[in-house]
Write an enzyme that holds these catalytic residues in place. Structure first.
Site, mmCIF file in Angstrom:
data_model
loop_
_atom_site.group_PDB
_atom_site.id
_atom_site.type_symbol
_atom_site.label_atom_id
_atom_site.label_comp_id
_atom_site.label_asym_id
_atom_site.label_seq_id
_atom_site.Cartn_x
_atom_site.Cartn_y
_atom_site.Cartn_z
ATOM 1 C CE LYS A 106 -42.877 81.519 126.590
ATOM 2 N NZ LYS A 106 -42.841 82.263 125.315
HETATM 3 P P1 NAD Z 1 -45.583 74.640 118.175
HETATM 4 O O1 NAD Z 1 -45.890 73.763 119.309
HETATM 5 O O2 NAD Z 1 -46.682 75.108 117.287
HETATM 6 O O3 NAD Z 1 -44.482 73.946 117.232
HETATM 7 C C1 NAD Z 1 -43.253 73.479 117.709
HETATM 8 C C2 NAD Z 1 -42.593 72.672 116.605
HETATM 9 O O4 NAD Z 1 -41.298 72.261 117.035
HETATM 10 C C3 NAD Z 1 -43.363 71.392 116.253
HETATM 11 O O5 NAD Z 1 -43.242 71.138 114.867
HETATM 12 C C4 NAD Z 1 -42.617 70.328 117.044
HETATM 13 O O6 NAD Z 1 -42.773 69.043 116.484
HETATM 14 C C5 NAD Z 1 -41.207 70.848 116.913
HETATM 15 N N1 NAD Z 1 -40.296 70.350 117.940
HETATM 16 C C6 NAD Z 1 -40.548 70.129 119.257
HETATM 17 N N2 NAD Z 1 -39.449 69.620 119.852
HETATM 18 C C7 NAD Z 1 -38.497 69.543 118.898
HETATM 19 C C8 NAD Z 1 -37.160 69.110 118.875
HETATM 20 N N3 NAD Z 1 -36.579 68.616 119.983
HETATM 21 N N4 NAD Z 1 -36.470 69.195 117.713
HETATM 22 C C9 NAD Z 1 -37.069 69.679 116.598
HETATM 23 N N5 NAD Z 1 -38.332 70.095 116.538
HETATM 24 C C10 NAD Z 1 -39.030 70.025 117.680
HETATM 25 O O7 NAD Z 1 -44.781 75.899 118.778
HETATM 26 P P2 NAD Z 1 -44.573 77.328 118.143
HETATM 27 O O8 NAD Z 1 -45.593 78.243 118.703
HETATM 28 O O9 NAD Z 1 -44.380 77.219 116.675
HETATM 29 O O10 NAD Z 1 -43.191 77.750 118.823
HETATM 30 C C11 NAD Z 1 -41.933 77.392 118.252
HETATM 31 C C12 NAD Z 1 -40.864 78.304 118.836
HETATM 32 O O11 NAD Z 1 -41.191 79.663 118.537
HETATM 33 C C13 NAD Z 1 -40.714 78.236 120.346
HETATM 34 O O12 NAD Z 1 -39.358 78.417 120.681
HETATM 35 C C14 NAD Z 1 -41.536 79.410 120.819
HETATM 36 O O13 NAD Z 1 -41.137 79.869 122.100
HETATM 37 C C15 NAD Z 1 -41.227 80.410 119.742
HETATM 38 N N6 NAD Z 1 -42.190 81.490 119.613
HETATM 39 C C16 NAD Z 1 -43.514 81.234 119.386
HETATM 40 C C17 NAD Z 1 -44.391 82.286 119.234
HETATM 41 C C18 NAD Z 1 -45.837 82.074 118.909
HETATM 42 O O14 NAD Z 1 -46.537 83.083 118.685
HETATM 43 N N7 NAD Z 1 -46.342 80.864 118.808
HETATM 44 C C19 NAD Z 1 -43.926 83.605 119.340
HETATM 45 C C20 NAD Z 1 -42.572 83.832 119.552
HETATM 46 C C21 NAD Z 1 -41.717 82.770 119.675
#
Ligand code: NAD
Length: 417
Positions: A106
């Site tokens: 990461k």
């Molecule tokens: P992103 O940046 O596209 O979206 C994150 C979302 O969470 C946004 O809507 C943001 O406004 C919101 N957010 C941020 N802080 C917040 C808070 N304190 N309370 C509530 N909402 C909040 O990110 P993403 O890629 O969608 O990732 C979201 C989660 O999924 C993370 O934990 C990430 O590690 C996990 N994840 C992502 C992927 C991927 O392929 N993008 C894969 C596996 C896991």
């Protein structure tokens, strides 16, 4: 909430539970509990104003016994080395649970991207990748998107690595735009995997998802796609939120409209008026059938776990539930599909992207989606079987499978020299 929880400690506790079930050798347990490599960089960026700011970034590789390491890059003001290490460790188990030939890594930079222009974001990205270039690469460690990063950021990473090599290296990063060697279906992959896991879990608990009420925390890449696909499948999305806050309408929210007209605005999806405004913590406690936390870590803790009303919690985010919360929800009879299974769709299609890049041979979207769904269903089936066999919760079952695969690879390879 997350700042009160040591997520690396949480990751180690989860590993310790699996180690107990597997009767893991203490020496091997020590190896698996430690990240193999942690790089901290402090790098300058000249802002548009001419002022120089120094940013702190990390790349952590947890374990490479099963292959090159793989993991997203996060841009967020609250990241630190401990959290990045936990996320790297989770990636190791995740890749092993879905049985793809990667270890876990990461990266992150402590930054609020809202404060940067596009040009500043590009400069930050290029400098960060240059500063960690001694540990990343298409055969060693392959980054991908995470919170705060997107296909454009991945394109800058690919270009930076390529400029340094002197030739185009599409396989050095995944989650790229399609025309730069990205894969069809990658943007939707994590959300699609979350929904596939939810559908399988619904069968386990005999829940009919048609008309089921779903709440999604986080409306970014993972949350918005999961909400949209769940809505397409006949469910009603009654609550969603972003970093600004949440909205609730028991009759259902229009996901497509929220995504295209409201997400990304300064006021976030709360600018949509035909819904009640609620806080992110109240959102988690809404009356619903399925809760999908898809934002940040440590959202469901010992303080609110007993107020969760959903019967099924599917972790789109990494680490949204603490070990104490897991225990409370398990005792209440809530089925929790753990992150290392539920959100593995992203890394599965990243793997497909990497394979396509290495071969310079690209697949159609249907092929990508069908292969993803097959892997997700197969992984779910194995975890469900382990859950029944060991009479545990689903996280422990997923860990038993993931940790065993990594432990077996480590034993077979032996400890060098
Ligand atoms: P992103 O940046 O596209 O979206 C994150 C979302 O969470 C946004 O809507 C943001 O406004 C919101 N957010 C941020 N802080 C917040 C808070 N304190 N309370 C509530 N909402 C909040 O990110 P993403 O890629 O969608 O990732 C979201 C989660 O999924 C993370 O934990 C990430 O590690 C996990 N994840 C992502 C992927 C991927 O392929 N993008 C894969 C596996 C896991």
């Amino acid at each position: 909430m997350s700042q009160h929880v040591d997520v690396f400690q949480m990751a180690r506790e989860q590993l310790a539970t699996a180690a107990h079930y597997l009767d893991l050798d203490p020496g091997l347990h020590k190896v698996l509990a430690s990240p193999m490599r942690q790089l901290v960089v402090n790098f300058p960026v000249v802002l548009d104003s001419g002022e120089v700011t120094v940013f702190e970034g990390y790349r952590v590789q947890h374990n490479s016994s099963r292959g090159p390491t793989k993991g997203g890059i996060r841009y967020h003001p609250d990241v630190d080395l401990q959290e990045t290490t936990a996320l790297a460790m989770w990636m190791t188990w995740k890749c092993a649970v879905v049985n793809i030939p990667y270890g876990g890594a990461k990266g992150s930079v402590k930054v609020d991207t809202k404060q940067l222009s596009q040009r500043e974001l590009e400069k930050l990205t290029r400098r960060f990748i240059s500063d960690i270039s001694m540990v990343v690469g298409e055969r060693s460690d392959i980054p991908a998107p995470d919170i705060g990063t997107n296909p454009q950021v991945m394109a800058w990473i690919m270009d930076t690595v390529s400029m340094q090599k002197g030739y185009t290296v599409p396989g050095c990063v995944t989650g790229k735009p399609i025309d730069l060697g990205g894969s069809q279906g990658r943007v939707e992959a994590t959300g699609r995997g979350v929904v596939t896991a939810m559908e399988e879990a619904a069968k386990t608990i005999n829940m009919n998802l048609n008309g089921a009420k779903i709440v999604v925390q986080g409306f970014g890449n993972v949350g918005s796609v999961a909400a949209w696909l769940a809505e397409q499948g006949g469910a009603t999305i009654v609550g969603v939120s972003d970093a600004v806050g949440g909205i609730y309408n028991p009759k259902g929210l229009p996901i497509d409209e929220l995504y295209h007209r409201y997400s990304g605005r300064d006021g976030g999806i709360r600018e949509f008026k035909d819904a009640e405004q609620i806080s992110n913590s109240d959102l988690l406690e809404l009356d619903c059938d399925v809760l999908i936390p898809a934002a940040i870590a440590a959202q469901i803790t010992k303080d609110n776990a007993d107020k969760i009303k959903a019967k099924l919690v599917v972790e789109g985010a990494n680490g949204p539930c603490t070990p104490e919360a897991d225990q409370i929800m398990h005792d209440k009879g809530i089925l929790g599909v753990p992150d290392i299974l539920a959100n593995a769709g992203g890394v599965v299609v990243s793997y497909f992207e990497w394979v396509q890049d290495l071969q310079n041979f690209f697949w159609e979207e249907n092929e990508v989606n069908n292969k993803l769904i097959r892997i997700m269903r197969h992984a779910y089936g194995s975890v469900e079987a382990a859950m029944k066999q060991h009479k545990t919760d689903m996280r422990t079952a997923a860990y038993i499978i993931g940790v065993k695969r990594v432990a077996d690879a480590t034993i077979r390879r032996g400890i060098y020299p």
